[in-house]
Design an enzyme around this catalytic site. Sequence first.
Site, PDB file in Angstrom:
ATOM      1  N   LYS A  93      -3.883  -1.606  15.852  1.00 65.51           N
ATOM      2  CA  LYS A  93      -2.509  -0.953  16.745  1.00 65.51           C
ATOM      3  C   LYS A  93      -3.277  -0.511  17.259  1.00 65.51           C
ATOM      4  CE  LYS A  93      -0.082   1.914  14.191  1.00 65.51           C
ATOM      5  NZ  LYS A  93       0.773   2.814  13.217  1.00 65.51           N
ATOM      6  N   GLU A 116       0.561  -1.449  -0.354  1.00 65.91           N
ATOM      7  CA  GLU A 116       0.289  -0.184  -0.116  1.00 65.91           C
ATOM      8  C   GLU A 116       0.891   1.707  -0.065  1.00 65.91           C
ATOM      9  OE1 GLU A 116      -1.866   2.465   3.278  1.00 65.91           O
ATOM     10  OE2 GLU A 116      -0.964   0.242   4.648  1.00 65.91           O
TER      11      GLU A 116
END
Length: 302
Positions: A157, A23
């Site tokens: 995260k 990405e």
Amino acid sequence: MNFDIHPDVASALDQGTPVVALESTIITHGMPWPQNYEMAQRVETVIRDNGACPATIAVLKGVIKIGLSDEDLRDLAQTPDARKLSRADLAVCVVQQATGATTVAATMILAHLAGIKVFATGGIGGVHRGAETSMDISADLQELAQTPVTVVAAGAKAILDIPRTLEVLETLGVPVITYGQDDLPAFWSRTSGIASPLRMDDPTDIARAHDMRAELGIPGGQLIANPVPRDAEIPQSDIDPIIAQALQEAEAQGIQAKAVTPFLLSRIFELTEGKSLATNIALVLSNARVAAQIAAGFSKLG
Ligand code: PSU
Ligand code: MN
């Protein structure tokens, strides 16, 4: 459609040799210059060293790029106003001939169009803390439910609400597979204290499971959670108070929507005096290695 596959990627796809997609939002919105460019180059090198062809994905002046030249990569890394492209933003960016970096969701869409089955990143988007009121849930989760690409990340995260992210993934039927351990990793830390729904230890089996879903007629991809290497880990007890502070600042400053993740990442970088960035880079490189091994598995299976 302006769809430009880099010649190296095209020939690898043609010959059925391993390819790993990457990405680009992590480059433009996830890390500062010049570490972002160095990371992007190093991650491509790790993929090549592990026998696969890297394909970094972005939209440059309206052209969809599957695989970037070094010059393109360098330019993009210095385009802080590049758009952040998720599923909702892709088509408009192409029509307006704008430049944008692809999130996990948009990278999956374009990787699949190009015929690439596996993709490496740092962390995926998920359910944000406080989503009960903000309704901020990343489009990455829906994408995993519908687009058949296996995504290698270091878990979600801890800036996110990890238990709720897992619940949504379960509802959407997305397999969350931890590589090589029972506990779900938490990005900067190897453990989250949460048991992983699934575990696999062999990259070729991960490729098999991807193909098996297709055979069973189940749409969507797989999320592979690869724990950060031990020597780069930040223990949860060190990172938790820093995350709490960054979240508090985001709230106080009224940061919303697409700006939330980039704001938190850059504040945590400042508050850890760069340690979070070093860890982030180490885990992306490690994810790239595992993704290259899964890509080799796909080539072996044919
Ligand atoms: N998490 C990270 N680093 C990142 C991102 C997420 O640790 O760079 C980026 C990825 O591109 C991911 C996107 O797909 O943020 C999710 O953004 P949002 O939550 O706005 O969907
Ligand atoms: Mn969001």
